[in-house]
Structures are given as C-alpha cells and as structure tokens.
Scaffold this active site. Sequence first.
Site, PDB file in Angstrom:
ATOM      1  N   ASP A 196       0.676  -1.099  -0.044  1.00 11.85           N
ATOM      2  CA  ASP A 196       0.006  -0.189  -0.058  1.00 11.85           C
ATOM      3  C   ASP A 196       0.972   1.030   0.034  1.00 11.85           C
ATOM      4  O   ASP A 196       0.656   2.097  -0.937  1.00 11.85           O
ATOM      5  CB  ASP A 196      -0.855   0.026   1.398  1.00 11.85           C
ATOM      6  CG  ASP A 196      -2.423  -0.791   1.051  1.00 11.85           C
ATOM      7  OD1 ASP A 196      -2.907  -0.526   0.123  1.00 11.85           O
ATOM      8  OD2 ASP A 196      -2.305  -1.666   1.902  1.00 11.85           O
ATOM      9  N   ILE A 232      -3.395  -0.314  -3.226  1.00  8.57           N
ATOM     10  CA  ILE A 232      -3.865  -1.898  -3.119  1.00  8.57           C
ATOM     11  C   ILE A 232      -5.263  -1.739  -2.454  1.00  8.57           C
ATOM     12  O   ILE A 232      -5.235  -1.819  -1.139  1.00  8.57           O
ATOM     13  CB  ILE A 232      -2.983  -2.728  -2.373  1.00  8.57           C
ATOM     14  CG1 ILE A 232      -1.570  -2.562  -3.253  1.00  8.57           C
ATOM     15  CG2 ILE A 232      -3.410  -4.088  -2.706  1.00  8.57           C
ATOM     16  CD1 ILE A 232      -0.299  -3.724  -2.745  1.00  8.57           C
ATOM     17  N   ASP A 233      -6.285  -2.089  -3.317  1.00  3.56           N
ATOM     18  CA  ASP A 233      -7.673  -2.018  -2.810  1.00  3.56           C
ATOM     19  C   ASP A 233      -7.945  -3.398  -2.750  1.00  3.56           C
ATOM     20  O   ASP A 233      -7.726  -4.372  -3.737  1.00  3.56           O
ATOM     21  CB  ASP A 233      -8.540  -1.233  -4.037  1.00  3.56           C
ATOM     22  CG  ASP A 233     -10.078  -1.466  -3.334  1.00  3.56           C
ATOM     23  OD1 ASP A 233     -10.499  -1.409  -2.299  1.00  3.56           O
ATOM     24  OD2 ASP A 233     -10.987  -1.918  -4.287  1.00  3.56           O
ATOM     25  N   ASP A 282     -12.621   4.039  -3.001  1.00  3.07           N
ATOM     26  CA  ASP A 282     -13.100   2.760  -3.244  1.00  3.07           C
ATOM     27  C   ASP A 282     -14.022   2.777  -4.584  1.00  3.07           C
ATOM     28  O   ASP A 282     -14.487   1.615  -4.916  1.00  3.07           O
ATOM     29  CB  ASP A 282     -13.898   2.316  -2.083  1.00  3.07           C
ATOM     30  CG  ASP A 282     -12.721   1.933  -0.970  1.00  3.07           C
ATOM     31  OD1 ASP A 282     -11.815   1.499  -1.270  1.00  3.07           O
ATOM     32  OD2 ASP A 282     -13.261   1.926   0.159  1.00  3.07           O
ATOM     33  N   ASP A 328      -6.566   4.499  -4.326  1.00  3.81           N
ATOM     34  CA  ASP A 328      -6.495   3.382  -3.529  1.00  3.81           C
ATOM     35  C   ASP A 328      -5.234   2.451  -4.037  1.00  3.81           C
ATOM     36  O   ASP A 328      -5.417   1.767  -4.940  1.00  3.81           O
ATOM     37  CB  ASP A 328      -7.539   2.497  -3.233  1.00  3.81           C
ATOM     38  CG  ASP A 328      -7.678   1.582  -2.277  1.00  3.81           C
ATOM     39  OD1 ASP A 328      -6.387   1.072  -1.703  1.00  3.81           O
ATOM     40  OD2 ASP A 328      -8.832   1.211  -1.752  1.00  3.81           O
ATOM     41  N   THR A 375      -6.888  -5.390   0.253  1.00  2.00           N
ATOM     42  CA  THR A 375      -5.991  -5.978   1.123  1.00  2.00           C
ATOM     43  C   THR A 375      -6.095  -7.199   1.457  1.00  2.00           C
ATOM     44  O   THR A 375      -5.079  -8.270   1.426  1.00  2.00           O
ATOM     45  CB  THR A 375      -5.765  -5.057   2.301  1.00  2.00           C
ATOM     46  OG1 THR A 375      -5.592  -3.760   1.909  1.00  2.00           O
ATOM     47  CG2 THR A 375      -4.211  -5.373   3.009  1.00  2.00           C
ATOM     48  N   GLU A 377      -5.350   7.102   0.273  1.00  5.74           N
ATOM     49  CA  GLU A 377      -5.735   6.108   1.482  1.00  5.74           C
ATOM     50  C   GLU A 377      -4.918   6.210   2.561  1.00  5.74           C
ATOM     51  O   GLU A 377      -5.212   6.044   3.679  1.00  5.74           O
ATOM     52  CB  GLU A 377      -6.245   4.698   1.166  1.00  5.74           C
ATOM     53  CG  GLU A 377      -6.852   3.927   2.213  1.00  5.74           C
ATOM     54  CD  GLU A 377      -6.814   2.424   1.812  1.00  5.74           C
ATOM     55  OE1 GLU A 377      -7.841   1.770   2.523  1.00  5.74           O
ATOM     56  OE2 GLU A 377      -6.653   2.021   0.794  1.00  5.74           O
TER      57      GLU A 377
END
Length: 352
Positions: A48, A146-147, A291, A144, A149, A71
């Site tokens: 992330d 790494i959406d 998101d 984001d 996780t 994020e």
Amino acid sequence: MSAPYAREQAIALSTVLKASLLAQKIQAELVGSGGVEKKDKSPVTVGDYTAQALVSALLAAHFPSDAIIGEEDSADLQRPEQATVKAQIVRLAGEAMREELPLADEERAWADVKRVERGDTEWMAAIDRGNSEGGAKGRHWALDPIDGTKGFLRGGQYAVCLGLIEDGEVVLGVMGCPNLPVDPKQPEGDKGALFVAVKGQGAFQRSFTSPTLTRITMNSLASLSAASFCESVEAGHSDHGTNARIAELLGITRDSVRMDSQAKYCSIARGDGDIYLRLPVSATYEEKVWDHSSGSLLVAEAGGIVSDMHGLPLDFSLGRTLKGNKGVIAAPREWHKQVIEAVAKAVGEEGK
C-alpha cells in the site's frame, strides 16, 4: 487533435501499471510478513505504502498542481518499531524506479522522476501528498494503492485504483488487476489486466504487456433472472443476507461471484457478472471516494448505472467520503430501476 484527458490517461496507465507490477512482486516476496496495522485495525501491507509513494511521485512530476486523495499516510511508519517496514518501503520503491516498464512510451513517462534521488524523507513525503480533503472544486486524484488488502494477503483479487475527479465529477478511471485473467473465458490463462475509462469515451481493457485497448461492455440481459451478482468476500463489507433476498425478489438463481476489491467493477463492466451490491452493514459507515471513483466510471462507460441504494448518483464532491450516499448498487442501465426497487423492498422487510 487528441481526445480530452488523453495525457492524463497515458500517465495514469503508466503509474497504475508500475504499481501493479510492484504489487505482484511484493505479494510474492512479502505476503505473510511486513504487515502493519492502522488505527482502524484493518490490515495493510508494505505494498500500500510503496504503491502510493510511486503513484504520488509520478503525478507530482506531470501534474504538480493536482491534489491527491490517498488512502494512506506515513504516520504509523514514523514510529521506531516500524523502522524495518519503512526500510522495506524505501528499498522496494527504489527498486521499482530502476525497473523498466514493458512499453517504451510508458517507461518514458518516468524519465524525470528517475532523475531524482530519494531516501526515507522523500518517499514519506510522497506518501503524505495523498492528504487532500477533496471537495467540489479543482482536480483531485483518488488513489487506493492496493484495494482489497485481504484479497492481496490470501492470494485472491485486489486492484490498484486511480480516478481523476474534476470539480466533483469523476472524469477518468484506471485500474490494474494483477490476478484477474485477461480473458475471462480462460481463467487459468494470462493474468494481469488494466481497465480504463474516460467520461464520454467508453470503457476499455488491455493486458499489462500490450498497448492495445479493447472496448468492453456489460452483458445484454433478456431478463434479470439470467443475471448474476458480484459481491464482496467479506460479510463486513456488504450485507450478504439482504443480497440473497434481493436475488430472490429478482428471480436470480445463479450463485453469486464473491471477490475482493474494485475488481468487481471490472468484472461486471466486461460481462463476467451483472450486478454489484454493496449494502451497508453499519448505519454510520461512509464509503470512501477511492473505493468507488474509478470503478463507478468504468461501469457507467460500459453501459451501466452506479448509484447508492436509494438510486441517488454517487456524490464525489463532498470530501474524502461519499457522505451523501448509503451503499452502492451497480447494474445494467435497463435493469437498474428494478434492482433499486428490489433493494428497497428487501431492506424494508428487515426494518432497516
């Protein structure tokens, strides 16, 4: 003349591709270690932070006046006990900068970024450029890094998501899905798909290694009974029980497809599924702009409508959250109204 947002699209594709390749590498190298918890206790990985640092660096080089609604922030990384995690981020970011992208044009986008030497301070500052509060005026990139996780950690679906919001409206969305098959008819074939949409220009997909964009559209359904749902793996993200009742009301009998992240938007946009339901499990939860910005535009450009559970358009002009909306519903344009009616009936039966 080039199409509107052509430059923004090219830079977004380049940075999402690099961040996606980085995520693939980190998943192979570090899953099971290197995690760090944020204050809300949700899991987050080194990926992330590193991906946000990379994306931020490239956006700053090409669009220095644009803000970023990201994020992550580096606050947790400044604690002494996170020194090892911070060192991993700095190492991986440096390695990613030295690695070349498969396509020459996309690699050239990084030329000015690569000329700058960066250490701990510079990479932490890059992460913290994602501190914009958003709003109804100006240009904001919603990121984001790494959406999904938990999907990332379990080897499932996850996505790198980048959307451009201009004066409160999403005008560009790019997503990288490292574990999604390029061809849904060959689930064990090549994986790694990029998705892109510009407002008014359609929705497209390509592989990580080819510049060729292929137009995608949602399925054309003769009836809703032929549809399938796409919903979150985590019951804490969407109300699975209510979803099942909605399916019953609509005459849908096919099993739901459950996956993490905005890969759900990508899947229904290209016809892997048909309806995405994300009903709130908490009365106070506010969806985050990162998101849904890129995914909602992709579905809209592929022939769908994305709204909240009451049929209201998603409002990206109110800051870092969709505080004016409750839940998210994505469905083919011709069936969206019926889905919203079924949602209202199902929720009403439960007295919510």
